[in-house]
Design a protein around this motif. Structure first.
Motif, short mmCIF file in Angstrom:
data_model
loop_
_atom_site.label_atom_id
_atom_site.label_comp_id
_atom_site.label_asym_id
_atom_site.label_seq_id
_atom_site.Cartn_x
_atom_site.Cartn_y
_atom_site.Cartn_z
N UNK A 265 41.96 34.86 39.37
CA UNK A 265 41.71 35.02 37.94
C UNK A 265 40.71 36.12 37.63
N UNK A 266 40.22 36.82 38.64
CA UNK A 266 39.20 37.85 38.43
C UNK A 266 39.71 39.26 38.75
N UNK A 267 41.03 39.46 38.80
CA UNK A 267 41.57 40.79 39.04
C UNK A 267 41.21 41.72 37.89
N UNK A 268 40.79 42.97 38.17
CA UNK A 268 40.64 43.96 37.11
C UNK A 268 42.02 44.41 36.64
N UNK A 269 42.06 45.29 35.65
CA UNK A 269 43.35 45.75 35.11
C UNK A 269 44.22 46.46 36.14
N UNK A 270 43.64 47.26 37.00
CA UNK A 270 44.41 48.02 37.98
C UNK A 270 43.77 47.84 39.36
N UNK A 271 43.94 46.68 39.98
CA UNK A 271 43.22 46.40 41.23
C UNK A 271 43.71 47.24 42.40
N UNK A 272 42.78 47.56 43.30
CA UNK A 272 43.14 48.21 44.55
C UNK A 272 43.16 47.19 45.70
N UNK A 273 43.09 45.91 45.34
CA UNK A 273 43.03 44.85 46.34
C UNK A 273 43.98 43.72 45.99
N UNK A 274 44.38 42.99 47.03
CA UNK A 274 45.21 41.79 46.90
C UNK A 274 44.42 40.66 47.55
N UNK A 275 44.30 39.54 46.86
CA UNK A 275 43.58 38.39 47.40
C UNK A 275 44.57 37.44 48.07
#
Length: 122
Positions: A95-105
């Motif tokens: 639920x804390x992804x930014x708009x354009x994430x460079x990461x996958x949880x």
């Protein structure tokens, strides 16, 4: 002078965690695997050790400490995420992804969260 010796993950099943993390990171046990503790080391030389210790505490939904695993670019990131999921990781509805994430949880089989980072975007 201090240096990081090992990153330690609490797990509910050490042998299951060894099976996942040795394949995920291409690491090997430093010594005999027991039911409560093992240290994993890179198979191909020096690097950060990952220790797996038996824990009765549940994994945290928003852990204060986690592993960041680096991928070379978006294609490498996608391939590694697919590979890790095939080994038993699962996608986390983060639920804390930014708009354009460079990461996958992702989460390992014990629920420990970790990220796969596209380092080409840094």
């Amino acid at each position: 002078m201090l240096r990081v010796g090992s990153v330690v993950l609490g797990v509910s099943d050490v042998r299951r965690a060894v099976a996942f993390w040795t394949e995920a990171l291409r690491y090997v046990p430093r010594e005999e695997v027991t039911d409560d503790w093992v240290v994993l080391v890179p198979a191909d030389g020096p690097g950060v050790q990952v220790a797996l210790g038996l824990s009765e505490s549940p994994a945290q939904e928003h852990p204060r400490v986690h592993l960041d695993l680096y991928a070379a670019d978006a294609a490498d990131q996608a391939a590694e995420v697919e590979r890790l999921v095939s080994l038993g990781a699962r996608h986390v509805d983060w639920d804390l992804y930014p708009d354009d994430p460079d990461f996958v949880v992702l989460a390992d089989p014990d629920g420990n969260r970790f990220c796969v980072i596209d380092t080409s975007r840094n």
